[in-house]
Design an enzyme around this catalytic site. Structure first.
Site, short mmCIF file in Angstrom:
data_model
loop_
_atom_site.label_atom_id
_atom_site.label_comp_id
_atom_site.label_asym_id
_atom_site.label_seq_id
_atom_site.Cartn_x
_atom_site.Cartn_y
_atom_site.Cartn_z
N GLU A 57 10.22 -14.30 9.76
CA GLU A 57 10.69 -14.79 11.06
C GLU A 57 11.21 -16.21 10.99
O GLU A 57 12.16 -16.56 11.68
CB GLU A 57 9.56 -14.69 12.10
CG GLU A 57 9.18 -13.27 12.48
CD GLU A 57 8.13 -12.65 11.59
OE1 GLU A 57 7.68 -11.52 11.89
OE2 GLU A 57 7.74 -13.29 10.57
N GLN A 120 -2.45 -8.78 18.77
CA GLN A 120 -1.22 -9.55 18.50
C GLN A 120 -0.69 -10.25 19.75
O GLN A 120 0.52 -10.35 19.95
CB GLN A 120 -0.14 -8.65 17.89
CG GLN A 120 -0.47 -8.22 16.46
CD GLN A 120 0.69 -7.61 15.72
OE1 GLN A 120 1.60 -7.04 16.33
NE2 GLN A 120 0.69 -7.73 14.40
N LYS A 169 6.07 -5.85 26.36
CA LYS A 169 6.55 -4.55 25.89
C LYS A 169 6.89 -3.61 27.05
O LYS A 169 7.90 -2.89 26.99
CB LYS A 169 5.48 -3.92 25.00
CG LYS A 169 5.90 -2.62 24.35
CD LYS A 169 4.86 -2.13 23.35
CE LYS A 169 5.33 -0.88 22.62
NZ LYS A 169 4.34 -0.43 21.62
N MET A 480 11.01 -36.41 -2.93
CA MET A 480 10.89 -37.53 -2.02
C MET A 480 9.44 -37.97 -1.88
O MET A 480 9.15 -39.17 -1.76
CB MET A 480 11.48 -37.19 -0.65
CG MET A 480 11.65 -38.41 0.26
SD MET A 480 12.76 -39.66 -0.43
CE MET A 480 14.35 -39.02 0.10
#
Length: 567
Positions: A57, A120, A169, A480
């Site tokens: 994602e 979830q 949903k 860095m």
């Protein structure tokens, strides 16, 4: 407010969503499916809008950012609920920091389960309030067209940014034959685009009496596509121009008035011009701490004029005598319609800045024959691509070397994580740009550290015929971090040097992508030319000097004129 309903054929929420995306002329969707968005993905099965299935994602959001950064259009992302949505948070925060237009759909558990710790479930409204321009949660299927239309409007107007739409949903499954009126009516959201005429007069009066003016051109110039107007304005009044990192490409780098990038790793000429002007005109930069390390010492004798579309940025860091809240292109257009009489002579200022520029360019040891210099890699690629490639970087030393040594030539050309400094950004962002412009050369400059955060997206290069050139500036460390440990922590290299590394050539080949490793400084130019001529995606692992530093450098808390490493 009374809701007005419009009659339609019976459609599900998922179908209404796709209709709304088509109405916004969405060209592609980046995403990753899961349980909470299965009804939406079922609708995607018959959808004409291409869907790019990334492998994570975070990669989806960064790829959509890359698309948005080069096109100026809103990037669109769909992720599922819970961990799918939280994996997207880094990309959303990155887009917010750099003012990138995005619309992100996060799946959510069904409405009855919200707030009950359902499987979830994550509170995406609470999580994204600080890192979005606005967010919604759909509670009525009839509102879907209106919410989406508003979301795109908010994301792409004013100071652009990400908007999240949390989609339960059951709202995707629910059907309706009527929808609520989608006319945009946002009385509390009215961005100011046109500048105040009196403030423009004050700016022109200040310019008439200025003998040492300088322009600081930030990302706002690129966002408003005002590069031609900036060039005209700077040339008319012979004002030297300094870019921010995200402002690169807004002014021709080969122009005599261009002084380079300013700030922590900016050029000597740029930082000195920001130190002692009598007038500083800021077009679309937010005076961030990498540009203004010591606010009390920054342009302390200058009248500061700040033009920004976001009023919150004006006066936030520096006292501004001439504040102008407006679109940059609109402002420059009006300034070019005005004129100055009895202009103060700026000849000495011009000569001083040109002398500084000539005597102190960005440099490195070009005579090294024992190891590849990272700056040389970037210079050669700049020559191969004639400075016209769309360029994405990750974050770190290579990012600064690209800013210093790649010859950017146009707006919307650079894709880099400026405000958030997100490792893992560069590679998927380049994928999004290449998908937007498949015929253009796109180069991803990445470090060996950041590449390992999102390199799973190698899997989609062949899936979607993405002809991306990925250049790893491989110094075997978090460069860095290592540089700061060397300079500020007594060379105590705590967990910044990798003890082991993958074979990046074999890694690329495992995904069916060509990989090459370059180690010979004597054949570097020929090797790079051959690699870039390859007709397909390629990973170029450039093994470079591990001890090279990014210079010049302004130590943290120091003023712009207190640079180290200036020859």
């Amino acid at each position: 407010m009374i809701k007005v309903e419009k009659q339609t054929t019976t459609k599900s929420g998922a179908q209404l969503l796709i209709d709304a995306l088509n109405a916004q002329n969405v060209e592609m969707i980046f995403g990753y499916p899961g349980g909470a968005v299965l009804p939406l993905y079922d609708a995607f099965y018959d959808c004409d809008i291409p869907h790019i299935l990334t492998r994570h994602e975070q990669g989806a959001v960064h790829a959509a950012e890359g698309y948005a950064r080069v096109t100026g259009k809103a990037g669109v992302v769909v992720v599922t609920s819970g961990p799918g949505a939280t994996n997207a948070l880094t990309g959303i925060a990155d887009a917010m920091s750099d003012s990138i237009p995005m619309v992100i759909f996060t799946g959510q558990v069904a409405t009855p389960g919200i707030g009950k710790d359902a499987f979830q479930e994550a509170d995406m409204i609470g999580l994204t309030i600080p890192i979005t321009k606005y967010n919604y949660q759909v509670r009525d299927v009839k509102d879907i067209p209106k919410i989406i239309k508003e979301a795109f409007h908010i994301a792409t107007t004013g100071r652009q940014g990400p908007v999240v739409i949390d989609l339960p949903k059951d709202m995707s499954l629910a059907t309706t034959d009527t929808v609520n009126d989608d006319t945009i009516h946002l009385p509390g959201y009215q961005p100011t685009l046109k500048p105040n005429g009196m403030q423009l007069e004050k700016l022109m009066q200040a310019l008439a009496t200025s003998s040492k003016p300088v322009i600081l051109a930030g990302a706002g110039v690129n966002h408003s596509r005002a590069t031609a107007e900036l060039l005209d304005f700077a040339e008319r009044y012979q004002i030297p121009v300094v870019n921010t990192l995200l402002g690169l490409g807004s002014f021709p780098q080969d122009h005599p008035l261009f002084l380079g990038m300013g700030g922590m790793h900016g050029s000597y000429a740029a930082n000195m011009a920001l130190t002692d002007p009598d007038l500083l005109i800021n077009f679309g930069s937010r005076f961030d701490d990498r540009m203004v390390g010591a606010p009390k010492e920054f342009a302390k004798h200058a009248v500061i004029a700040h033009i920004d579309i976001d009023p919150a940025e004006i006066g936030k860091v520096l006292t501004t005598k001439i504040p102008i809240v407006a679109d940059i292109k609109e402002t420059l257009t009006q300034l070019l319609e005005m004129s100055i009489t009895d202009e103060t002579d700026k000849t000495h200022w011009y000569k001083l800045n040109m002398t500084r520029k000539e005597r102190h360019p960005f440099t490195y040891n070009r005579d090294s024959k024992a190891e590849i210099k990272p700056q040389k890699v970037i210079e050669i690629i700049g020559e191969i691509t004639e400075g016209k490639a769309l360029v994405a970087t990750d974050v770190g030393q290579h990012q600064m070397w690209v800013a210093q040594f790649y010859p950017f030539s146009h707006d919307h050309q650079i894709m880099t994580s400026g405000g958030l400094g997100t490792m893992g950004f560069g590679f998927p962002a380049a994928i999004g740009a290449q998908l937007a412009y498949p015929e253009q050369t796109v180069v991803a400059f990445v470090g060996d550290g950041g590449f390992q955060m999102t390199n799973q997206e190698l899997a989609i290069l062949n899936d979607y015929n993405i002809n991306l050139k990925t250049v790893i500036i491989n110094n075997g460390s978090l460069g860095m971090v290592r540089q700061w440990q060397e300079k500020f922590h007594n060379e105590r290299y705590s967990h910044s040097i990798f003890q082991s590394q993958p074979d990046f050539v074999k890694l690329a080949e495992a995904y069916g992508v060509k990989g090459v490793r370059l180690t010979d400084p004597q054949t570097l130019a020929a090797d790079l030319k051959e690699a870039f001529a390859y007709p397909g995606p390629i990973v170029i692992d450039c093994v470079v000097s591990p001890s090279e530093l990014v210079l010049p450098m302004i130590p943290p808390g120091k003023a712009n004129h207190q640079m180290e490493g200036v020859e």
